[in-house]
Design an enzyme around this catalytic site. Structure first.
Site, mmCIF file in Angstrom:
data_model
loop_
_atom_site.group_PDB
_atom_site.id
_atom_site.type_symbol
_atom_site.label_atom_id
_atom_site.label_comp_id
_atom_site.label_asym_id
_atom_site.label_seq_id
_atom_site.Cartn_x
_atom_site.Cartn_y
_atom_site.Cartn_z
ATOM 1 N N GLY A 190 6.923 2.041 -1.138
ATOM 2 C CA GLY A 190 6.183 1.195 -2.265
ATOM 3 C C GLY A 190 5.731 -0.282 -0.932
ATOM 4 N N ALA A 276 14.655 0.854 -1.904
ATOM 5 C CA ALA A 276 13.604 0.217 -2.468
ATOM 6 C C ALA A 276 12.225 0.352 -3.175
ATOM 7 C CB ALA A 276 12.198 -0.431 -1.275
ATOM 8 N N HIS A 451 -20.547 -14.360 12.795
ATOM 9 C CA HIS A 451 -20.843 -13.609 14.185
ATOM 10 C C HIS A 451 -20.018 -14.053 16.014
ATOM 11 C CE1 HIS A 451 -21.708 -10.177 16.455
ATOM 12 N NE2 HIS A 451 -22.318 -11.159 17.152
HETATM 13 P P1 NAD Z 1 7.051 -0.644 -5.430
HETATM 14 O O1 NAD Z 1 6.691 -0.884 -6.907
HETATM 15 O O2 NAD Z 1 5.873 -1.457 -4.109
HETATM 16 O O3 NAD Z 1 7.873 0.949 -5.720
HETATM 17 C C1 NAD Z 1 8.795 1.325 -5.210
HETATM 18 C C2 NAD Z 1 8.354 2.970 -4.482
HETATM 19 O O4 NAD Z 1 9.569 3.430 -5.097
HETATM 20 C C3 NAD Z 1 7.127 3.585 -5.364
HETATM 21 O O5 NAD Z 1 6.128 4.045 -4.492
HETATM 22 C C4 NAD Z 1 7.687 4.495 -6.490
HETATM 23 O O6 NAD Z 1 7.141 5.396 -6.385
HETATM 24 C C5 NAD Z 1 9.388 4.740 -5.504
HETATM 25 N N1 NAD Z 1 10.308 5.371 -6.228
HETATM 26 C C6 NAD Z 1 10.445 5.068 -7.732
HETATM 27 N N2 NAD Z 1 12.248 5.310 -7.750
HETATM 28 C C7 NAD Z 1 12.040 6.055 -7.034
HETATM 29 C C8 NAD Z 1 13.277 7.612 -5.688
HETATM 30 N N3 NAD Z 1 14.302 7.823 -7.531
HETATM 31 N N4 NAD Z 1 13.529 8.288 -5.273
HETATM 32 C C9 NAD Z 1 12.179 7.788 -4.307
HETATM 33 N N5 NAD Z 1 11.050 6.773 -4.743
HETATM 34 C C10 NAD Z 1 10.854 6.050 -5.217
HETATM 35 O O7 NAD Z 1 8.692 -2.023 -5.408
HETATM 36 P P2 NAD Z 1 9.341 -2.381 -4.212
HETATM 37 O O8 NAD Z 1 8.237 -2.030 -3.328
HETATM 38 O O9 NAD Z 1 10.480 -2.027 -4.053
HETATM 39 O O10 NAD Z 1 9.054 -3.745 -4.103
HETATM 40 C C11 NAD Z 1 9.019 -4.497 -5.862
HETATM 41 C C12 NAD Z 1 8.051 -5.717 -5.911
HETATM 42 O O11 NAD Z 1 7.681 -6.966 -4.881
HETATM 43 C C13 NAD Z 1 6.398 -5.325 -5.887
HETATM 44 O O12 NAD Z 1 5.934 -5.405 -7.340
HETATM 45 C C14 NAD Z 1 5.613 -5.954 -5.325
HETATM 46 O O13 NAD Z 1 4.575 -6.284 -5.859
HETATM 47 C C15 NAD Z 1 7.098 -7.286 -4.434
HETATM 48 N N6 NAD Z 1 6.489 -6.922 -3.381
HETATM 49 C C16 NAD Z 1 4.880 -7.771 -3.301
HETATM 50 C C17 NAD Z 1 5.560 -8.133 -1.252
HETATM 51 C C18 NAD Z 1 3.680 -7.979 -0.667
HETATM 52 O O14 NAD Z 1 2.833 -8.842 -1.656
HETATM 53 N N7 NAD Z 1 3.199 -8.065 0.194
HETATM 54 C C19 NAD Z 1 5.915 -7.079 -0.106
HETATM 55 C C20 NAD Z 1 7.460 -6.993 -0.859
HETATM 56 C C21 NAD Z 1 7.425 -6.606 -1.804
#
Ligand code: NAD
Ligand code: FAD
Length: 475
Positions: A190, A276, A451
């Site tokens: 994620g 994460a 530009h």
């Molecule tokens: P996320 O929801 O973005 O991603 C979590 C990922 O983990 C998903 O792809 C999911 O399918 C996967 N996953 C879940 N359970 C799993 C498992 N058991 N095994 C393998 N994969 C699994 O969550 P995150 O990366 O932890 O981030 C949390 C929150 O923090 C997000 O909602 C995001 O909005 C926020 N965040 C935002 C930013 C940004 O805006 N740039 C940066 C970091 C975090």
């Protein structure tokens, strides 16, 4: 003697501190309570956002990106650097310095706005009374006409890979690592997994990311996800999709991670494992049982579109309520709620919240993906423009990616904008404004863009929607 305020905010993250300042700007008496403690034991305002999230992670992304460019891209510009090395301790001191400066800045903003910043635990009781327990003192009761709950979120822990703060770590520990792990595992591709995976990969870690879903970046437009996946692969990030982790065992030589994919049982061994897999709302000790606050099955405080809980005068905002967990979403909800309390009308447009991944290439979008528009049944058209045909991107040596615009076939309204490429997180602002004003692609087509600039890719993508791109062959 109990104190009294017009508004008490619990939590001084980007939701809470903005709500507090906005309420004070409306002439209300305001207190903002926060208990955040950093790893050095010191309290600080700013919540996850400032201490353990957006800001420190972006500081590391910037440092690691510069290091990567110095090693791999400067020579293309004719710059010879000789050996380039990274002083991780210095990089971390810079990160901590930025955080210290900004957290102190919130204290200054509170003083300037006449918000009482209270350090300690806040708990909502019945009748909008708040129990405040200072860090080194006894509880006291504060009366308030309005209460805003802004308690944020915490990392989700997997039962078979529990955090130990040393080897199996959360995103905060991953930000504060003091050395580059040779082998780094990440569960979850994620936003956090990709951003922090990129940081340590650029600094030399061999990074393996295990993602349960079969689709990469399932929340993004498919065209964007495809470009990003190819670029991450080129950078050496080993992203394994459809990988269902079953256990993580810490041993003498590292942590063994077992998972299953379509080929059966697999395992890897890494030195550190970042988990994460999302975040959960944090509401521990936030309200008394008789306070009347309702929680849904996933632990979020139940609110309506205007962030009202079911208790009159009590609102909840940010990560502890439904919707995307983003700092700017929390802040805008804080602004809206403070305006509503003051008697002004205010609303949030949840449809145009921008999402940004600060990877390289950056990924940013607002509005609907092509898949969502297709599913809605509305006839649509698309236009894309690659950064490879943009002069500024060429000059920057950052030509990977594109801008993609989706608009309605009938009235040309822009429905979604998706960018993968240089400064996507900055470029998306124009698209957010366009969607906020229900602009058409013709509006963008007729808007003069400087530009040479990356924003010309937005202009050309709008033209491409009608097969009128000027600097790239049309469909
Ligand atoms: P996320 O929801 O973005 O991603 C979590 C990922 O983990 C998903 O792809 C999911 O399918 C996967 N996953 C879940 N359970 C799993 C498992 N058991 N095994 C393998 N994969 C699994 O969550 P995150 O990366 O932890 O981030 C949390 C929150 O923090 C997000 O909602 C995001 O909005 C926020 N965040 C935002 C930013 C940004 O805006 N740039 C940066 C970091 C975090
Ligand atoms: P928080 O920032 O979590 O603040 C809540 C505050 O309330 C905390 O200080 C907490 O200690 C305090 N609190 C809780 N309960 C009590 C209580 N009972 N009494 C007193 N105080 C209490 N979002 C983006 O938009 N862009 C990004 O680039 C980005 N990067 C991120 C990177 C990482 C590694 C992480 C983990 C998150 C990132 N996020 C990003 C998400 C962003 O940090 C959150 O969406 C945002 O912080 C939510 O704000 P909030 O005000 O709801 O809560």
């Amino acid at each position: 003697m109990s104190k009294g305020y017009d508004v008490v905010v619990i939590g001084a993250g980007p939701g809470g501190y903005i709500a507090a300042i906005r309420a004070a700007q409306h002439g209300m008496s305001v207190a903002c309570i926060d208990e955040w403690k950093n790893k050095d034991g010191k309290n600080a305002f700013g919540g996850t956002w400032l201490n353990a999230g957006c800001i420190p992670s972006k500081a590391l992304l910037e440092s690691s990106e510069l290091y990567h460019r110095a090693r791999h891209e400067f020579s293309k510009h004719g710059i010879s650097t000789g050996d380039v090395s990274m002083d991780v301790a210095k990089m971390q001191r810079r990160r901590a310095g930025i955080v210290r400066q900004l957290t102190g800045g919130i204290g200054g903003l509170f003083r300037a706005a006449k918000v009482d910043g209270l350090v300690g635990h806040g708990k909502l009781l019945s009748d909008k009374k708040v129990e405040f327990t200072p860090v080194d003192g006894d509880p006291e009761i504060i009366d308030s006409k309005h209460v805003i709950l802004a308690s944020g979120s915490g990392p989700i822990e997997l039962p078979f890979a529990k955090f130990d703060g040393e080897t199996i770590i959360d995103s905060w520990d991953a930000i504060e690592l003091d050395a580059v792990p040779a082998r780094l595992g990440v569960i979850g591709a994620g936003v956090i997994g990709l951003e922090l995976g990129s940081v340590w990969s650029r600094l030399g870690s061999e990074v393996t990311v295990l993602e349960a879903m079969e689709d990469f970046l399932f929340m993004a437009d498919r065209d964007v996800a495809k470009v990003a996946a190819a670029d991450f692969k080129k950078q050496g990030l080993d992203i394994r999709l459809g990988a269902k982790v079953t256990s993580a065992t810490v041993g003498k030589t590292g942590v063994r991670v077992d998972y299953e994919d379509k080929n059966g049982a697999q395992s890897i061994e890494v030195d550190k494992l970042i988990v994460a897999v999302g975040r959960r709302p944090y509401t521990d000790g936030l309200f008394a049982d008789d306070a009347g606050i309702q929680i849904d099955e996933r632990g979020f405080i139940v609110v309506d579109d205007e962030c009202r809980t079911r208790v009159k005068g009590v609102y909840a905002i940010g990560d502890c309520v439904r919707g995307t967990m983003l700092a700017h979403k929390a802040s805008e909800e804080g602004t809206m709620v403070a305006d509503l309390i003051s008697g002004e009308s205010a609303e949030m447009n949840y449809d145009v919240i921008p999402s940004v991944l600060y990877t390289n290439p950056e990924i940013a979008w607002t509005g609907k993906t092509e898949e969502q528009v297709k599913a809605s049944g509305r006839a649509y058209k698309t236009g894309t423009f690659p950064f490879a045909a943009d002069g500024r991107a060429k000059a920057m040596e950052q030509t990977s990616g594109m801008v993609k615009i989706i608009s309605a076939e009938d009235d040309d309204e822009i429905l979604g904008v998706h960018i993968v490429g240089p400064m996507a997180g900055e470029l998306i602002a124009e698209a957010v404004l366009a969607l906020e004003f229900s602009a058409s692609t013709e509006d963008l087509q007729r808007t003069i863009h400087a530009h040479p600039s990356l924003s010309e890719a937005m202009h050309e993508a709008a033209l491409a929607v009608d097969n009128r791109a000027l600097n790239y062959p049309n469909k």
